[in-house]
Design an enzyme around this catalytic site. Structure first.
Site, PDB file in Angstrom:
ATOM      1  N   GLU A   3       0.831  -1.220   0.000  1.00  0.00           N
ATOM      2  CA  GLU A   3       0.000   0.000   0.000  1.00  0.00           C
ATOM      3  C   GLU A   3       0.862   1.266   0.000  1.00  0.00           C
ATOM      4  OE1 GLU A   3      -3.717  -0.171   0.976  1.00  0.00           O
ATOM      5  OE2 GLU A   3      -3.852   1.939   0.443  1.00  0.00           O
ATOM      6  N   ASP A   5      -4.840  -1.071   9.191  1.00  0.00           N
ATOM      7  CA  ASP A   5      -5.796  -1.791   8.348  1.00  0.00           C
ATOM      8  C   ASP A   5      -5.266  -3.167   7.959  1.00  0.00           C
ATOM      9  OD1 ASP A   5      -6.999   0.652   8.565  1.00  0.00           O
ATOM     10  OD2 ASP A   5      -6.510   1.300   6.537  1.00  0.00           O
TER      11      ASP A   5
HETATM   12  C1  GLA Z   1      -7.067   5.218   7.502  1.00  0.00           C
HETATM   13  C2  GLA Z   1      -5.656   4.637   7.454  1.00  0.00           C
HETATM   14  C3  GLA Z   1      -5.309   3.958   8.781  1.00  0.00           C
HETATM   15  C4  GLA Z   1      -5.542   4.912   9.946  1.00  0.00           C
HETATM   16  C5  GLA Z   1      -6.954   5.497   9.869  1.00  0.00           C
HETATM   17  C6  GLA Z   1      -7.215   6.544  10.923  1.00  0.00           C
HETATM   18  O1  GLA Z   1      -8.008   4.188   7.593  1.00  0.00           O
HETATM   19  O2  GLA Z   1      -5.553   3.698   6.404  1.00  0.00           O
HETATM   20  O3  GLA Z   1      -3.968   3.521   8.744  1.00  0.00           O
HETATM   21  O4  GLA Z   1      -4.576   5.929   9.959  1.00  0.00           O
HETATM   22  O5  GLA Z   1      -7.198   6.092   8.598  1.00  0.00           O
HETATM   23  O6  GLA Z   1      -7.166   5.985  12.201  1.00  0.00           O
END
Ligand code: GLA
Length: 402
Positions: free
Chosen positions: A178, A190
């Site tokens: 990513e 994530d």
């Molecule tokens: C997105 C990013 C995560 C995190 C969230 C906020 O989903 O992909 O890594 O930073 O925002 O908590």
């Protein structure tokens, strides 16, 4: 409302798609879920803690070796099919970048260098902030490893461990796909959530040490998608990251040993007198990190909903006022749901600036709030929200191997 059972996508669908596209059965199938974060927002890239759960919706990836040196990907949800040469794979600003990047990242784990044919089917809503891309990366890497017969070890890597690959390594490789291949500067939450979550548990992940542990979590979670356009999320996200870096740089002039913004104390923030808006951004990160800690303590103590709810509501206020990443629709949902019998609390989840809110509480109360919430939302915003009632689901797994 869509139930917990997902929307009928599974191994049979992805195998059928693979067979239709490539004229033979796939050698392996893997799947990985989307996620919602219970608490700990915008803490991951600041060295803080997060607490996501895996949702019922998953991405399924079927894979086989390619016979002509060209890699290909088809998707049940996206019309266009992708083709590229693995040796010169680079981001094409297309959906299959996630597949191509994941295959490159899988190489370092023993995922092989040859070309692959891939089919993807997913019921993780796209563009809603539920980590459809992380689930695609994680499932692709698992499938690539299964295709080469790399054994998976569910336990964390032992020091000097053997050839088996851990789900933690899969998560890190997916994060590299990513950030380095696709070029999105996200934190690690994530990909770790998709790879490592367990059924009936939230994942307490400390993003500075990458230490992860499962925390039992038995409540229902209602996900409410505002269906608002999220075009500005990437640029707003990058602005916040830069603001956090700037706040950390100032704090380090006073405390050079400070490892990450989330590690600063409220007193250190007060003493540093950061200029606005850095003061508010830093206050969110530090207070949110404390809320994750308190939430986990409360779960471990088997606490009733009230205190958990207060933490969720406080998290939302902090995201709205200090981090300024909410939206009028998200604020509306939170205001509509709090202070109802059986509902503990509500907050935006994920990056914000649109996307989804979560409402946490007794399942019966969540179920019964949906019709009224949907109608009132439609009256206020001119569209019905999408909703899903979920519980903590299982993380990534190999569904069929050669
Ligand atoms: C997105 C990013 C995560 C995190 C969230 C906020 O989903 O992909 O890594 O930073 O925002 O908590």
């Amino acid at each position: 409302m869509t139930g917990d059972a997902g929307e009928g996508v599974g191994r049979a669908q992805v195998e059928a798609l693979f067979t239709l596209a490539y004229g033979r059965r796939p050698a392996v199938v893997a799947s990985a879920p989307g996620r919602v974060n219970l608490i700990g927002e915008h803490t991951d890239y600041n060295g803080g803690a997060v607490l996501p759960i895996a949702i019922a919706q998953r991405t399924w990836v079927a894979m086989g070796h390619s016979r002509d040196g060209e890699s290909r990907a088809v998707s049940r949800e996206r019309g266009e099919a992708g083709a590229w040469r693995h040796a010169d794979a680079r981001a094409a600003h297309a959906w299959w970048d996630y597949v191509a990047g994941a295959l490159v990242a899988a190489e370092a784990l023993g995922g092989g260098r040859g070309a692959r044919e891939v089919a993807v089917a997913s019921d993780v809503p796209m563009g809603a902030g539920l980590s459809s891309s992380a689930s695609l990366e994680v499932a692709t890497i698992l499938a690539a490893l299964a295709l080469e017969g790399v054994p998976m070890d569910a336990a964390p890597a032992a020091a000097g461990g053997g050839a088996a690959c851990t789900l933690r390594e899969v998560a890190l490789a997916a994060h590299r796909a990513e950030s380095e291949f696709v070029g999105v500067a996200c934190g690690i939450m994530d990909q770790f959530a998709s790879a490592l979550c367990r059924e009936g548990h939230a994942l307490h992940l400390r993003c500075d040490t990458q230490e992860a542990r499962a925390v039992p979590f038995a409540r229902g979670v209602l996900i409410v998608d505002t269906l608002a356009p999220r075009a500005l999320v990437a640029s707003a996200f990058n602005t916040r990251r830069a603001e956090c870096d700037a706040a950390l740089a100032i704090l380090r002039t006073r405390d050079p040993g400070l490892r990450a913004l989330a590690r600063a104390t409220p007193q250190a923030l007060a003493d540093a007198r950061l200029p606005p808006p850095l003061d508010r951004r830093a206050r969110h990160v530090v207070s949110e990190n404390q809320r994750v800690h308190d939430f986990v303590q409360e779960c471990a103590a088997g606490g009733m909903g009230e205190r958990l709810g207060r933490l969720l509501n406080a998290s939302h206020r902090s995201l709205r006022d200090d981090y300024e990443c909410s939206s009028p629709e998200l604020d509306w949902i939170v205001e509509h749901c709090v202070a109802r019998v059986g509902i503990a609390g509500a907050r935006l989840t994920g990056a914000g600036w649109g996307g989804c809110a979560i409402v946490v509480g007794e399942e019966e109360a969540l179920r019964s709030v949906v019709p009224d919430l949907s109608h009132a939302f439609e009256r206020a915003w001119g569209r019905a929200p999408r909703t899903w009632l979920t519980r903590p689901n299982a993380g990534a797994r190999i569904e069929a191997s050669a």
